[in-house]
Design a protein around this motif. Structure first.
Motif, PDB file in Angstrom:
ATOM      1  N   ALA A 114       0.826  -1.214   0.000  1.00  0.00           N
ATOM      2  CA  ALA A 114       0.000   0.000   0.000  1.00  0.00           C
ATOM      3  C   ALA A 114       0.860   1.263   0.000  1.00  0.00           C
ATOM      4  O   ALA A 114       0.523   2.253  -0.654  1.00  0.00           O
ATOM      5  N   ASP A 115       1.989   1.225   0.693  1.00  0.00           N
ATOM      6  CA  ASP A 115       2.852   2.406   0.783  1.00  0.00           C
ATOM      7  C   ASP A 115       3.531   2.749  -0.538  1.00  0.00           C
ATOM      8  O   ASP A 115       4.084   3.836  -0.690  1.00  0.00           O
ATOM      9  N   ASP A 116       3.521   1.822  -1.494  1.00  0.00           N
ATOM     10  CA  ASP A 116       4.186   2.066  -2.781  1.00  0.00           C
ATOM     11  C   ASP A 116       3.569   3.223  -3.557  1.00  0.00           C
ATOM     12  O   ASP A 116       4.259   3.839  -4.372  1.00  0.00           O
ATOM     13  N   LEU A 117       2.312   3.521  -3.341  1.00  0.00           N
ATOM     14  CA  LEU A 117       1.654   4.572  -4.123  1.00  0.00           C
ATOM     15  C   LEU A 117       2.375   5.907  -3.978  1.00  0.00           C
ATOM     16  O   LEU A 117       2.679   6.571  -4.975  1.00  0.00           O
ATOM     17  N   VAL A 118       2.662   6.312  -2.776  1.00  0.00           N
ATOM     18  CA  VAL A 118       3.332   7.594  -2.550  1.00  0.00           C
ATOM     19  C   VAL A 118       4.716   7.578  -3.195  1.00  0.00           C
ATOM     20  O   VAL A 118       5.122   8.553  -3.843  1.00  0.00           O
ATOM     21  N   ASP A 119       5.438   6.468  -3.061  1.00  0.00           N
ATOM     22  CA  ASP A 119       6.766   6.365  -3.668  1.00  0.00           C
ATOM     23  C   ASP A 119       6.691   6.460  -5.185  1.00  0.00           C
ATOM     24  O   ASP A 119       7.515   7.126  -5.818  1.00  0.00           O
ATOM     25  N   HIS A 120       5.718   5.781  -5.787  1.00  0.00           N
ATOM     26  CA  HIS A 120       5.551   5.856  -7.242  1.00  0.00           C
ATOM     27  C   HIS A 120       5.270   7.301  -7.668  1.00  0.00           C
ATOM     28  O   HIS A 120       5.876   7.800  -8.623  1.00  0.00           O
ATOM     29  N   LEU A 121       4.349   7.952  -6.988  1.00  0.00           N
ATOM     30  CA  LEU A 121       3.999   9.324  -7.362  1.00  0.00           C
ATOM     31  C   LEU A 121       5.189  10.267  -7.222  1.00  0.00           C
ATOM     32  O   LEU A 121       5.357  11.197  -8.012  1.00  0.00           O
ATOM     33  N   SER A 166       0.519  15.408   0.184  1.00  0.00           N
ATOM     34  CA  SER A 166       1.761  16.173   0.017  1.00  0.00           C
ATOM     35  C   SER A 166       2.418  15.876  -1.321  1.00  0.00           C
ATOM     36  O   SER A 166       2.847  16.785  -2.029  1.00  0.00           O
ATOM     37  N   VAL A 167       2.510  14.596  -1.670  1.00  0.00           N
ATOM     38  CA  VAL A 167       3.160  14.252  -2.937  1.00  0.00           C
ATOM     39  C   VAL A 167       2.304  14.695  -4.122  1.00  0.00           C
ATOM     40  O   VAL A 167       2.838  15.107  -5.163  1.00  0.00           O
ATOM     41  N   LEU A 168       1.000  14.661  -3.980  1.00  0.00           N
ATOM     42  CA  LEU A 168       0.131  15.139  -5.062  1.00  0.00           C
ATOM     43  C   LEU A 168       0.309  16.640  -5.279  1.00  0.00           C
ATOM     44  O   LEU A 168       0.356  17.115  -6.414  1.00  0.00           O
ATOM     45  N   ARG A 169       0.394  17.388  -4.189  1.00  0.00           N
ATOM     46  CA  ARG A 169       0.615  18.844  -4.299  1.00  0.00           C
ATOM     47  C   ARG A 169       1.971  19.144  -4.943  1.00  0.00           C
ATOM     48  O   ARG A 169       2.116  20.128  -5.658  1.00  0.00           O
ATOM     49  N   ALA A 170       2.970  18.316  -4.655  1.00  0.00           N
ATOM     50  CA  ALA A 170       4.328  18.564  -5.140  1.00  0.00           C
ATOM     51  C   ALA A 170       4.524  18.172  -6.611  1.00  0.00           C
ATOM     52  O   ALA A 170       5.439  18.677  -7.248  1.00  0.00           O
ATOM     53  N   ARG A 171       3.674  17.309  -7.137  1.00  0.00           N
ATOM     54  CA  ARG A 171       3.856  16.876  -8.529  1.00  0.00           C
ATOM     55  C   ARG A 171       3.646  18.053  -9.483  1.00  0.00           C
ATOM     56  O   ARG A 171       2.705  18.816  -9.329  1.00  0.00           O
ATOM     57  N   THR A 172       4.519  18.148 -10.465  1.00  0.00           N
ATOM     58  CA  THR A 172       4.417  19.227 -11.448  1.00  0.00           C
ATOM     59  C   THR A 172       3.898  18.716 -12.782  1.00  0.00           C
ATOM     60  O   THR A 172       3.641  19.509 -13.682  1.00  0.00           O
ATOM     61  N   ARG A 173       3.746  17.416 -12.912  1.00  0.00           N
ATOM     62  CA  ARG A 173       3.259  16.815 -14.148  1.00  0.00           C
ATOM     63  C   ARG A 173       1.805  16.384 -13.950  1.00  0.00           C
ATOM     64  O   ARG A 173       1.361  16.163 -12.819  1.00  0.00           O
ATOM     65  N   PRO A 174       1.046  16.249 -15.045  1.00  0.00           N
ATOM     66  CA  PRO A 174      -0.364  15.877 -14.917  1.00  0.00           C
ATOM     67  C   PRO A 174      -0.558  14.540 -14.202  1.00  0.00           C
ATOM     68  O   PRO A 174       0.125  13.561 -14.483  1.00  0.00           O
TER      69      PRO A 174
END
Length: 195
Positions: free
Chosen positions: A70-77, A108-116
């Protein structure tokens, strides 16, 4: 840009998210990475068929990243570039014991992403009230998670019967002093209040 695509079972939410990801990638000259959050039980033939249908729709040029944990999602993003399509938040949530998840790292990782980034999630709040405590915990937890993600999304879409509704920005509840009284509307003031 963060897009949340919500919908019920067989609503067309995943197909819409796939179309949006493909179009966005074509416009940007980027690649798409599909992040799969579900774990497929080979003994559940219905789930196996559903996953196979999803896989068959995806172009062979798309990369796939699977969430073994389950924790892989944040790492992938955090680590992926290009257009990312996550399908789905409901499957991701279901992998957490008692559906308890701190959404802060994800947000946090969603806010930090700069790509769609496109996130697919199940809208389960419109379904029949779950008859079990476990079902109610899942519906409540996913409803809260969807609200948290929608609050930071640039765009939120609701897919119903293959039709798409663009959802407006998050509403802010007025302070108690400005709320209308609950109860049936007063027929004498309907024209004045716009109810």
């Amino acid at each position: 840009m963060l897009t949340l695509v919500l919908g019920g079972t067989r609503s067309g939410k995943s197909a819409l998210a796939e179309q949006l990801a493909a179009q966005t990638a074509a416009d940007l000259g980027a690649v798409v990475t599909y992040v799969a959050t579900a774990v497929v039980d080979p003994h559940d033939q219905d789930h196996v068929r559903r996953v196979a249908a999803h896989q068959a729709r995806r172009p062979p040029s798309w990369a796939t990243a699977e969430c073994a944990q389950a924790d892989d999602l944040v790492d992938h993003l955090r680590g992926l570039d290009g257009v990312v399509l996550v399908d789905s938040l409901g499957s991701w949530l279901a992998r957490h014991p008692d559906f308890e998840v701190d959404p802060t790292p994800l947000l946090s990782v969603l806010r930090a992403r700069t790509r769609p980034t496109l996130l697919v999630s199940e809208e389960v709040g419109l379904a029949v009230h779950p008859p079990t405590a476990l079902g109610r915990r899942y519906v409540d937890a996913l409803g809260v998670l969807n609200q948290r993600v929608a609050a930071i999304a640039d765009r939120a879409l609701l897919v119903v019967a293959g039709r798409t509704l663009e959802l407006g920005p998050p509403s802010q509840r007025p302070p108690p002093s400005q709320r209308r009284p609950s109860g049936p509307p007063d027929p004498h003031t309907l024209g004045e209040t716009g109810r």
